[in-house]
Design a protein around this motif. Structure first.
Motif, PDB file in Angstrom:
ATOM      1  N   ALA A   1       1.991   6.581  -6.916  1.00 18.47           N
ATOM      2  CA  ALA A   1       0.932   7.511  -7.311  1.00 18.47           C
ATOM      3  C   ALA A   1       1.383   8.963  -7.100  1.00 18.47           C
ATOM      4  O   ALA A   1       1.147   9.831  -7.948  1.00 18.47           O
ATOM      5  CB  ALA A   1      -0.336   7.230  -6.519  1.00 18.47           C
ATOM      6  N   PHE A   2       2.058   9.222  -5.988  1.00 15.57           N
ATOM      7  CA  PHE A   2       2.569  10.563  -5.706  1.00 15.57           C
ATOM      8  C   PHE A   2       3.570  10.995  -6.773  1.00 15.57           C
ATOM      9  O   PHE A   2       3.493  12.110  -7.299  1.00 15.57           O
ATOM     10  CB  PHE A   2       3.217  10.596  -4.312  1.00 15.57           C
ATOM     11  CG  PHE A   2       3.883  11.891  -3.982  1.00 15.57           C
ATOM     12  CD1 PHE A   2       3.140  13.013  -3.662  1.00 15.57           C
ATOM     13  CD2 PHE A   2       5.267  11.993  -3.998  1.00 15.57           C
ATOM     14  CE1 PHE A   2       3.752  14.214  -3.365  1.00 15.57           C
ATOM     15  CE2 PHE A   2       5.895  13.185  -3.704  1.00 15.57           C
ATOM     16  CZ  PHE A   2       5.135  14.305  -3.389  1.00 15.57           C
TER      17      PHE A   2
ATOM     18  N   LEU B   1       0.830  -1.195   0.000  1.00 11.27           N
ATOM     19  CA  LEU B   1       0.000   0.000   0.000  1.00 11.27           C
ATOM     20  C   LEU B   1       0.875   1.259   0.000  1.00 11.27           C
ATOM     21  O   LEU B   1       0.626   2.194  -0.773  1.00 11.27           O
ATOM     22  CB  LEU B   1      -0.941   0.008   1.212  1.00 11.27           C
ATOM     23  CG  LEU B   1      -1.862   1.224   1.329  1.00 11.27           C
ATOM     24  CD1 LEU B   1      -2.803   1.289   0.133  1.00 11.27           C
ATOM     25  CD2 LEU B   1      -2.637   1.167   2.625  1.00 11.27           C
ATOM     26  N   SER B   2       1.909   1.288   0.838  1.00 13.27           N
ATOM     27  CA  SER B   2       2.785   2.468   0.876  1.00 13.27           C
ATOM     28  C   SER B   2       3.556   2.605  -0.440  1.00 13.27           C
ATOM     29  O   SER B   2       3.777   3.725  -0.914  1.00 13.27           O
ATOM     30  CB  SER B   2       3.727   2.403   2.076  1.00 13.27           C
ATOM     31  OG  SER B   2       4.595   1.310   1.972  1.00 13.27           O
TER      32      SER B   2
ATOM     33  N   ALA C   1       5.065  14.022 -11.761  1.00 17.57           N
ATOM     34  CA  ALA C   1       5.494  13.958 -13.161  1.00 17.57           C
ATOM     35  C   ALA C   1       4.436  14.576 -14.077  1.00 17.57           C
ATOM     36  O   ALA C   1       4.774  15.312 -15.019  1.00 17.57           O
ATOM     37  CB  ALA C   1       5.778  12.515 -13.563  1.00 17.57           C
ATOM     38  N   TRP C   2       3.167  14.312 -13.814  1.00 16.13           N
ATOM     39  CA  TRP C   2       2.083  14.874 -14.615  1.00 16.13           C
ATOM     40  C   TRP C   2       2.054  16.398 -14.492  1.00 16.13           C
ATOM     41  O   TRP C   2       1.890  17.104 -15.487  1.00 16.13           O
ATOM     42  CB  TRP C   2       0.749  14.259 -14.185  1.00 16.13           C
ATOM     43  CG  TRP C   2      -0.424  14.788 -14.948  1.00 16.13           C
ATOM     44  CD1 TRP C   2      -0.785  14.497 -16.226  1.00 16.13           C
ATOM     45  CD2 TRP C   2      -1.384  15.725 -14.471  1.00 16.13           C
ATOM     46  NE1 TRP C   2      -1.912  15.177 -16.571  1.00 16.13           N
ATOM     47  CE2 TRP C   2      -2.302  15.949 -15.511  1.00 16.13           C
ATOM     48  CE3 TRP C   2      -1.565  16.380 -13.262  1.00 16.13           C
ATOM     49  CZ2 TRP C   2      -3.374  16.820 -15.368  1.00 16.13           C
ATOM     50  CZ3 TRP C   2      -2.635  17.243 -13.135  1.00 16.13           C
ATOM     51  CH2 TRP C   2      -3.522  17.457 -14.182  1.00 16.13           C
ATOM     52  N   LEU C   3       2.246  16.931 -13.277  1.00 11.61           N
ATOM     53  CA  LEU C   3       2.257  18.383 -13.070  1.00 11.61           C
ATOM     54  C   LEU C   3       3.435  19.035 -13.784  1.00 11.61           C
ATOM     55  O   LEU C   3       3.298  20.109 -14.377  1.00 11.61           O
ATOM     56  CB  LEU C   3       2.288  18.706 -11.578  1.00 11.61           C
ATOM     57  CG  LEU C   3       0.999  18.408 -10.807  1.00 11.61           C
ATOM     58  CD1 LEU C   3       1.207  18.622  -9.316  1.00 11.61           C
ATOM     59  CD2 LEU C   3      -0.142  19.261 -11.316  1.00 11.61           C
ATOM     60  N   ILE C   4       4.580  18.403 -13.752  1.00 17.39           N
ATOM     61  CA  ILE C   4       5.744  18.936 -14.455  1.00 17.39           C
ATOM     62  C   ILE C   4       5.488  18.945 -15.963  1.00 17.39           C
ATOM     63  O   ILE C   4       5.787  19.917 -16.656  1.00 17.39           O
ATOM     64  CB  ILE C   4       7.017  18.128 -14.107  1.00 17.39           C
ATOM     65  CG1 ILE C   4       7.418  18.393 -12.652  1.00 17.39           C
ATOM     66  CG2 ILE C   4       8.169  18.460 -15.058  1.00 17.39           C
ATOM     67  CD1 ILE C   4       8.528  17.506 -12.150  1.00 17.39           C
ATOM     68  N   TYR C   5       4.902  17.867 -16.480  1.00 16.29           N
ATOM     69  CA  TYR C   5       4.572  17.786 -17.892  1.00 16.29           C
ATOM     70  C   TYR C   5       3.611  18.914 -18.295  1.00 16.29           C
ATOM     71  O   TYR C   5       3.814  19.588 -19.299  1.00 16.29           O
ATOM     72  CB  TYR C   5       3.963  16.412 -18.204  1.00 16.29           C
ATOM     73  CG  TYR C   5       3.378  16.299 -19.577  1.00 16.29           C
ATOM     74  CD1 TYR C   5       4.200  16.166 -20.694  1.00 16.29           C
ATOM     75  CD2 TYR C   5       2.003  16.337 -19.770  1.00 16.29           C
ATOM     76  CE1 TYR C   5       3.667  16.065 -21.962  1.00 16.29           C
ATOM     77  CE2 TYR C   5       1.463  16.236 -21.033  1.00 16.29           C
ATOM     78  CZ  TYR C   5       2.293  16.110 -22.129  1.00 16.29           C
ATOM     79  OH  TYR C   5       1.756  16.026 -23.382  1.00 16.29           O
TER      80      TYR C   5
END
Length: 143
Positions: free
Chosen positions: A20-21, A13-14, A26-30
Motif C-alpha cells: 500500500a505504501f 499484514l506488514s 507510485a500514485w504521487l509520482i504519477y
C-alpha cells in the motif's frame, strides 16, 4: 491461535502495508508527472523583451527574449536571463505574470533597476513599450 499462525498473519499484514505504501508513492509520482506535463503547456508567453542596448551584458541588440510566467534577470546562471555585467546583481530583478498583467520587481539589487529611466522603488505594472534598465543593458517590453 498458535504462535506460527500469528506470525504468518503479521507477515501478511506488514506485506500489505508495504504494498500500500509503494502504491501511494507510485500514485504521487504519477500525479506529479502529470502536473509537470500540464505546466509545460502554460510556459507559453504573451510577451517578449527586446534588447535595445547592451554595453557589457553579452546580449546582442535586437535579440528577442520570451517572457515566462516567472522571469528572473541577473548575473547568476540560475536566472532566466543572464546578464554578465558587474553592475548587475546575482538576482537583480523579477518579472512575473499575475492576473493579466506583467509586474516588475527589483530584488534588492545594489545598483537598482530603472523603469523608463526612473528608479524602481516598488513593484510596478509593465506595459508594452516600457524600457527596463539593468546595469548597462536596456530591455523593451513587447507584446
Amino acid at each position: 491461535m498458535n504462535q506460527a499462525l500469528l506470525l504468518f498473519a503479521l507477515r501478511l499484514l506488514s506485506g500489505a502495508i508495504l504494498i500500500a505504501f509503494l502504491a501511494v508513492i507510485a500514485w504521487l509520482i504519477y500525479k506529479d508527472l502529470r502536473l509537470s506535463a500540464n505546466a509545460a503547456q502554460y510556459q507559453r508567453t504573451d510577451g517578449h523583451l527586446r534588447v535595445i542596448d547592451s554595453e557589457i551584458g553579452g546580449l546582442e541588440i535586437d535579440t528577442l527574449i520570451p517572457l515566462y510566467p516567472v522571469t528572473s534577470i541577473g548575473r547568476a546562471q540560475s536566472n532566466t536571463i543572464v546578464i554578465e555585467d558587474s553592475y548587475v546583481s546575482s538576482e537583480h530583478v523579477l518579472i512575473t505574470h499575475r492576473g493579466k498583467q506583467w509586474w516588475l520587481e527589483d530584488m534588492g539589487s545594489r545598483n537598482g533597476t530603472l523603469l523608463n529611466d526612473i528608479p524602481l522603488t516598488e513593484p510596478a505594472v509593465l506595459s508594452a513599450g516600457d524600457v527596463i534598465g539593468v546595469g548597462g543593458t536596456r530591455l523593451r517590453v513587447e507584446p
